[in-house]
Design an enzyme around this catalytic site. Sequence first.
Site, PDB file in Angstrom:
ATOM      1  N   SER A 253       1.164  -1.342   0.026  1.00 31.65           N
ATOM      2  CA  SER A 253       0.221   0.353  -0.018  1.00 31.65           C
ATOM      3  C   SER A 253       0.983   1.208  -0.037  1.00 31.65           C
ATOM      4  O   SER A 253       1.840   1.420   0.225  1.00 31.65           O
ATOM      5  CB  SER A 253      -0.908   0.145   1.348  1.00 31.65           C
ATOM      6  OG  SER A 253      -0.289  -0.037   2.553  1.00 31.65           O
ATOM      7  N   LYS A 254      -0.301   2.106   0.056  1.00 29.91           N
ATOM      8  CA  LYS A 254       0.737   3.237   0.074  1.00 29.91           C
ATOM      9  C   LYS A 254       2.005   3.491   0.445  1.00 29.91           C
ATOM     10  O   LYS A 254       3.217   4.750   0.507  1.00 29.91           O
ATOM     11  CB  LYS A 254      -0.504   5.233   0.208  1.00 29.91           C
ATOM     12  CG  LYS A 254      -0.945   5.511  -0.844  1.00 29.91           C
ATOM     13  CD  LYS A 254      -0.857   6.660  -1.792  1.00 29.91           C
ATOM     14  CE  LYS A 254      -0.439   5.979  -3.335  1.00 29.91           C
ATOM     15  NZ  LYS A 254       0.049   5.744  -4.043  1.00 29.91           N
ATOM     16  N   ARG A 255       1.312   3.476   1.979  1.00 27.34           N
ATOM     17  CA  ARG A 255       2.958   3.648   3.315  1.00 27.34           C
ATOM     18  C   ARG A 255       4.158   2.973   3.452  1.00 27.34           C
ATOM     19  O   ARG A 255       4.674   3.554   3.662  1.00 27.34           O
ATOM     20  CB  ARG A 255       2.480   3.398   4.648  1.00 27.34           C
ATOM     21  CG  ARG A 255       2.286   1.533   5.041  1.00 27.34           C
ATOM     22  CD  ARG A 255       1.169   1.595   6.149  1.00 27.34           C
ATOM     23  NE  ARG A 255       0.918   0.257   6.272  1.00 27.34           N
ATOM     24  CZ  ARG A 255       1.343  -0.916   7.058  1.00 27.34           C
ATOM     25  NH1 ARG A 255       3.047  -0.767   7.234  1.00 27.34           N
ATOM     26  NH2 ARG A 255       1.536  -2.155   6.546  1.00 27.34           N
ATOM     27  N   GLY A 257       5.082   3.423  -0.329  1.00 30.93           N
ATOM     28  CA  GLY A 257       5.945   3.904  -1.388  1.00 30.93           C
ATOM     29  C   GLY A 257       5.647   4.500  -2.017  1.00 30.93           C
ATOM     30  O   GLY A 257       4.197   3.683  -2.325  1.00 30.93           O
TER      31      GLY A 257
END
Length: 497
Positions: A253-255, A257
């Site tokens: 996921s986004k967290r 990168g």
Amino acid sequence: MPSSVRVRFAPSPTGTLHVGGARTALFNYLFARRSGGTFVLRSEDTDAARSSREFEQAIQADLRWLGLDWDEGPDTGGPYAPYRQTERADRYALAAARLIEIEAVYPCYCTPEELEAERQRQHARGEAPKYSGKCRELSQARRAANEAQGMKPALRFAMPQRDIYVEDLIRGSVHFPPGSIGDFVVLRSDSMPAYNFAVVVDDSDMEISHVIRADEHLPNTPRQVALFEALELSLPMFAHVSMILAPDHQKLSKRHGATSVSEYRDAGYLPEALVNYLALLGWSPGDDREFFTLPELVAAFSLERASKSPAVFDAEKLRWFNAHYLRALPAAERAALFAQWAAHDERLAQLPELRDPIWLETAAQALSDHVHTLSDVPRELASLLSDDLPVPLADDALRSSQAQALLRELGDIAAREPDPEQFAHATSKDALKSLGGKHGLGGRTLFRPIRVAVTGSEHGIELALLLRLLGPQRVARRIAAALHTQSASGQEPSRLP
Ligand code: GLU
């Protein structure tokens, strides 16, 4: 005979293309091209609130950038058009009418609030969410009364109470026992088709032979199988490709990168590198080979070598692939990309070197170990060409009288030879060696003072190449500045033994 293989990539245009989606698209593409089949793009845009044409176009642009083209789709059309679900309402209405006729569906009047409360109760009891079947047994009189009150029902499919086996090309036979799956909505109360229904109608209408998709959809597949069977449609083959996890084994996921294809494009990745890397997530060629062009992947791909274990997305490995592909580019192409990316820095863009293709080719070659992605280009070129250098004050390398004499002479050569070619000749590896010899310097005692004087750093690209890239004017200026700093420091020159 034309191949009967027809596969599809069916993104919902509710966001940009995620690397997981790109990997699914790639596997479909490879499978289609390998078998001489047809690759269909379908836009699953029934979620009106979250879908947009902008996202649809962005996804198509990302696919094209990756080099994945399709044979039929919303933009190209084709014999099974339309390829956008919002334009296929008549197809869903027809199939829904058939389901009503064979009494495979029933009207469901449960409100979203009631359904949510039911889910909460199941959650509290530690049960998986499943529709209770409440509206299945409603009497005709009750239904008529609800209609009379103006209630708009959803249409729910009565899940048959029997074993369902999904025969999956990657996972083998997956068993879903009777009662494990609740009745599910096929048409919402606003007449919009639900995913499981639309996908069955479309896959059948479009004569899809193989459904290759992410394995998060595996729990949907028994529902789709039951619908195919109720509608007496022939089943496609299924292949659920493994999850892509982050290095911490959580869902990527986004967290973790960058996760979207466009983020990688904007960060200076080459599509060839991304495609090559994605192909190896959940598929392997069966030997140690790592580098594949797209046509090579087409030739090597098979679903038999797709893995059911999750793949781990390793951003460092992708960077390494990218550096490899940058190094492998034809010199002129790489130089053009360097110029394009250097232009992101206004000061760099004004330097005459950036309009000199030969200079750019030389720089790109020299910097190939330092540039992993094209976004490294402005920084690396600026550290080469910028005149704001971190010249170390009174650096030891510049302290000896021999080093200072050497630098003065090199500075004179630079001032005397304004022509870059002549200067490059006068500062070739051999020329530098004999210059060093004249001052009693060689090896490290020769190269270190020059490098420190002209770059402010002890490490970097090969010295003769460095001087060539800097050019005579810059070298003369920098040597003068370094000698000035040295003498202003008040340190007496020492004498090397
Ligand atoms: N629209 C679905 C998705 O984006 C497609 C799933 C499928 O391939 O059936 O996940």
